[in-house]
Write a protein that holds these residues in place. Structure first.
Motif, PDB file in Angstrom:
ATOM      1  N   LEU A 333      -0.037   5.914  20.327  1.00 52.57           N
ATOM      2  CA  LEU A 333       0.302   6.212  18.940  1.00 52.57           C
ATOM      3  C   LEU A 333      -0.364   5.228  18.003  1.00 52.57           C
ATOM      4  O   LEU A 333      -0.540   4.053  18.333  1.00 52.57           O
ATOM      5  N   ASP A 334      -0.681   5.709  16.804  1.00 49.07           N
ATOM      6  CA  ASP A 334      -1.174   4.765  15.798  1.00 49.07           C
ATOM      7  C   ASP A 334       0.034   4.022  15.221  1.00 49.07           C
ATOM      8  O   ASP A 334       1.189   4.394  15.460  1.00 49.07           O
ATOM      9  N   PRO A 335      -0.181   2.965  14.451  1.00 47.03           N
ATOM     10  CA  PRO A 335       0.944   2.145  13.977  1.00 47.03           C
ATOM     11  C   PRO A 335       1.999   2.937  13.200  1.00 47.03           C
ATOM     12  O   PRO A 335       3.194   2.702  13.367  1.00 47.03           O
ATOM     13  N   ALA A 336       1.574   3.887  12.348  1.00 47.64           N
ATOM     14  CA  ALA A 336       2.544   4.648  11.561  1.00 47.64           C
ATOM     15  C   ALA A 336       3.389   5.554  12.452  1.00 47.64           C
ATOM     16  O   ALA A 336       4.610   5.677  12.276  1.00 47.64           O
ATOM     17  N   GLN A 337       2.761   6.192  13.428  1.00 47.13           N
ATOM     18  CA  GLN A 337       3.502   7.049  14.346  1.00 47.13           C
ATOM     19  C   GLN A 337       4.498   6.239  15.172  1.00 47.13           C
ATOM     20  O   GLN A 337       5.640   6.639  15.374  1.00 47.13           O
ATOM     21  N   ARG A 338       4.037   5.082  15.621  1.00 46.31           N
ATOM     22  CA  ARG A 338       4.899   4.257  16.469  1.00 46.31           C
ATOM     23  C   ARG A 338       6.086   3.724  15.668  1.00 46.31           C
ATOM     24  O   ARG A 338       7.212   3.664  16.172  1.00 46.31           O
ATOM     25  N   ARG A 339       5.840   3.356  14.432  1.00 46.11           N
ATOM     26  CA  ARG A 339       6.940   2.871  13.593  1.00 46.11           C
ATOM     27  C   ARG A 339       7.960   3.977  13.358  1.00 46.11           C
ATOM     28  O   ARG A 339       9.180   3.737  13.433  1.00 46.11           O
ATOM     29  N   MET A 340       7.498   5.204  13.075  1.00 47.97           N
ATOM     30  CA  MET A 340       8.419   6.318  12.873  1.00 47.97           C
ATOM     31  C   MET A 340       9.232   6.566  14.143  1.00 47.97           C
ATOM     32  O   MET A 340      10.453   6.794  14.085  1.00 47.97           O
TER      33      MET A 340
END
Length: 784
Positions: A333-340
């Motif tokens: 996952l990219d950082p935004a996906q992983r944070r979500m």
């Protein structure tokens, strides 16, 4: 109802040669009610039978014994395609998650489950985490839907959900009963009584119920069907050995052939089948668990440069278990996906929509929706229904482990989204909630748009269960500002849909939060609202105490509007006791607190309630004047609900002064407005008004039809406090129709209810009518 009576009535209708619409005009009974009588869903009043016979030129007397037997027999309503929302069985309701399109293998287990459904009422599917228990249960439930047409229900019991306690049987029963359209206020507090009601509701249905993720046999024992033809499918990581009557089906990991088929299907085809050795290693590293295989296959499908060997190498680099597969998936996952993904693991309810996710992550709505779709594509999130997202337990465990220890900021943003959404829904319904100023510390980036009452209520229906769960977490985390605000605005929902006892518990938890904040005005309003919850739960003395305390607190805080509203409620309690002069005095004190020429909700309510009290005292000219002023102000502020309140007073004046036709027109206008606002309780009261006007005009059959409709609505909402004023005029109309037994039954019910709830005025009214019949409240109800 006797099938024989329904058949005879259909023959009479055919002999008349008239359509339902023509019969409606001829005998003044709605076509929907006629349809229920002719289909056997309910027993018509005897005057309706007589009227049907007269239209067809038949003698009704031979039908009397058949009608009396039908009245004594228990009624078993059948689903009505023409009125599904009012149907007792809510035929066709389907709460099941989506069926997995790439469902693979499990042929023997599925066949065994479908076969067991023919002979058993309970089947338990057990197996280790990620083995596909839920997928099998949901697949089977979808296959069985045609055999269980009265509903396909689903509830997640959270037996092994990280960060959540298993759902208590009492709460699971509440959810299931609500799914059968049992109003929340009708659901008993005691667990054993809820279980009894649940079994009684299922006894007359054919429904399939999926009880997913049970912790043990004790959690599901009270949720299982009793008599009847319904089927329960239970999934758990534990075997239900304590339940002798349950048919067990144990799932092992997928056989190699089925696992390979699943991997090829889920990863998109030929590339995954080109290297059988690497594919076999991937399956082994995934433990042949369907969940792990799907996640790994999704990674391959979305990485065109990877080979199966690449995937195997990535899996091989860590421990060979499901957690490793999921962790590997997160690394893609990219950082935004992983944070979500991490933040979604913190959500306390069953799921979220894109608006809630945007608030949780503090990102624009469009970004949130895209991130959710990315996570669905990666099989890290499930779209349980269109626009609604939930996380698998194993994935939630990984998300919680990845999340920051301090979850308060994200949860605070989510709570403020719910708070803002409820305020927006309130505004769309023109409810104009008064109260202490509500602080929204984190205004959401986006809110759903509500185009009127229907959309606002639909959003509330979908979100309130999760909002209540989030409120409980707010209390646990000490988020006092959100706790106090949410408790205030929840009345927007519970006041319309029922559930006053539940709202009372919310308010009990919120009052300490307001005190910790030092917000005396918020404490005053929460106390006032707790009085409302207690009043409509039948706790009259406690309600009066809360209103008096709230009035004092409002006065200390200089809140004249709040003090006036507390006085209005105290006046309402005086009217419950039959003290109408005292009520008018309190209402005039409330009016003195309002500025002159005011155009507020409080002004309408004050004038309408004064008008109601004046009607009871026989001062009709003054009542008409008060109601006229209330209607004008309600129209000025464009509030249909309050206009309805004032129109009902106008109608009462007309009825009491001999203008029954004028009263009927006013009551019909009020009914149309209650239906436009979706206020079910006000609808029932307006139907009762119409029935009384129709009776005064000599249209007794029409009046009985409206009474029956009003009582049905009240039973659906479960608002016990509203039943007594509906039952008394219903009894009087039955008496006018010559049905002394039904009259006595309704009046005794009204008396018992009014006594239990402390409604002394209605208690005295029921006793007066019974005395005129030479009956006592406790006498034999078989009197004819």
């Amino acid at each position: 109802m006797s099938n024989e009576l329904a058949e005879r009535l259909r023959q009479i209708r055919e002999a008349s040669g008239r359509s339902l619409r023509e019969l409606e005009r001829a005998i003044h009974v709605s076509s929907s009610s006629l349809s229920r009588y002719l289909s056997g869903q309910s027993v018509p009043p005897w005057p309706v039978v007589v009227a049907l016979c007269q239209v067809a030129g038949r003698d009704p007397r031979p039908l009397r014994p058949l009608w009396e037997r039908a009245k004594r027999a228990p009624v078993t309503p059948r689903p009505s395609a023409s009125r599904p929302a009012a149907s007792a069985a809510s035929a066709g309701r389907n709460d099941l998650p989506y069926d997995i399109s790439a469902f693979t293998g499990r042929r023997e287990e599925l066949a065994a489950l479908l076969e067991a459904a023919r002979t058993s009422r309970m089947v338990a599917i057990d197996g280790m985490a990620g083995v596909g228990k839920t997928a099998l249960a949901v697949r089977a439930a979808h296959r069985l839907a045609a055999d269980f047409p009265d509903g396909q229900l689903y509830v997640d019991l959270h037996g092994f959900t990280p960060g959540r306690e298993p759902v208590e049987p009492a709460e699971a029963l509440r959810v299931l009963l609500s799914a059968l359209d049992v109003a929340s206020a009708r659901i008993p507090e005691a667990t054993s009584e809820r279980a009894a009601l649940w079994r009684a509701e299922l006894a007359r249905r054919r429904a399939v119920i999926v009880l997913d993720n049970a912790v043990d046999a004790d959690q599901v024992r009270l949720l299982l069907p009793g008599a009847g033809a319904s089927l329960a499918l239970v999934t758990s990581r534990r075997r239900m050995v304590e339940l002798d009557t349950v048919r067990p089906i144990t799932l092992e990991v997928l056989p190699a052939v089925d696992a390979a088929e699943l991997f090829v299907t889920a990863s998109g085809g030929a590339r995954s089948s080109g290297d059988p050795e690497a594919a076999a290693e991937v399956l082994r590293l995934c433990g042949y668990l369907p969940l792990a295989i799907r996640v790994a296959a999704a990674r391959l499908r979305h990485r065109p440069a990877w080979t199966v060997a690449t995937l195997a190498e990535r899996l091989r680099s860590g421990e060979l278990d499901v957690s490793n597969v999921l962790a590997m998936s997160l690394r893609q996952l990219d950082p935004a996906q992983r944070r979500m993904f991490r933040l979604l693991g913190l959500v306390p309810g069953e799921g979220v929509d894109a608006w809630a996710a945007a608030a949780l992550a503090d990102v624009p709505f469009g970004n949130a929706r895209s991130l959710l779709e990315d996570l669905v594509d990666a099989h890290l999130l499930q779209e349980s229904a269109a626009g609604r997202y939930r996380m698998h337990d194993l994935l939630r465990q990984v998300a919680v482990a990845e999340a920051s220890p301090d979850r308060s900021p994200a949860i605070a943003r989510l709570l403020d989204y719910y708070l803002s959404g409820m305020l927006a829904a309130d505004a769309a319904m023109s409810h104009e909630t008064a109260g202490a100023p509500i602080t929204v510390s984190y205004p959401p980036t986006a809110l759903p748009a509500f185009d009127g009452h229907d959309e606002a209520l639909a959003w509330l229906d979908a979100e309130v269960p999760d909002i209540v769960t989030a409120f409980e977490l707010a209390v646990e985390l000490g988020l006092d500002t959100a706790t106090a605000g949410l408790a205030q605005v929840m009345g927007v929902y519970f006041g319309r849909r029922g559930g006053m006892e539940r709202w009372g518990r919310v308010l009990d938890a919120a009052l300490p939060a307001a005190e910790r904040l030092g917000d005396r005005r918020a404490a005053a309003w929460l106390t006032y609202r707790r009085g409302i919850a207690r009043q409509f739960s039948g706790r009259a003395a406690e309600a009066s105490a809360d209103y008096r305390a709230a009035r004092a607190l409002m006065a200390e805080a200089g809140d004249r509007d709040g003090e006036g509203m507390a006085l209005q409620r105290l006046a309402e309690r005086q009217m419950d006791d039959g003290c109408f002069e005292e009520a008018i005095d309190l209402l005039r004190q409330a009016a003195d607190l309002q500025p002159e020429a005011t155009t507020t909700q409080g002004h309408v309510v004050t004038r309408a309630r004064i008008g109601h009290a004046l009607v009871q005292l026989g001062r009709f000219a003054e009542a008409h004047e008060a109601a006229t002023e209330a209607v004008k102000v309600a129209r000025d502020i464009d509030n249909l609900h309050l206009e309805t309140m004032a129109l009902r007073v106008h109608g009462a004046v007309a009825l009491e002064t001999g203008d029954a036709s004028g009263a009927l027109e006013l009551f019909r206008t009020a009914l149309a407005q209650t239906r436009a606002t979706g206020h079910r309780i006000a609808e029932a009261l307006s139907l009762t008004d119409i029935a009384m006007a129709a009776r005064a005009l000599g249209r007794v059959v029409e009046a009985l039809d409206h009474h029956a409709e009003a009582l049905r609505i009240i039973h659906e909402t479960g608002e016990r406090l509203r039943a007594a004023p509906i039952l008394i005029p219903y009894g009087e109309t039955c008496l006018a129709a010559g049905d002394r037994g039904e009259a006595a039954r309704h009046l005794r019910q009204a008396f018992d209810l009014a006594t239990a709830l402390g409604l002394r005025h209605l208690e005295a009214e029921a006793r007066r009518v019974l005395a005129a019949m030479n009956l006592e409240p406790g006498a034999d109800p078989a009197d004819r």
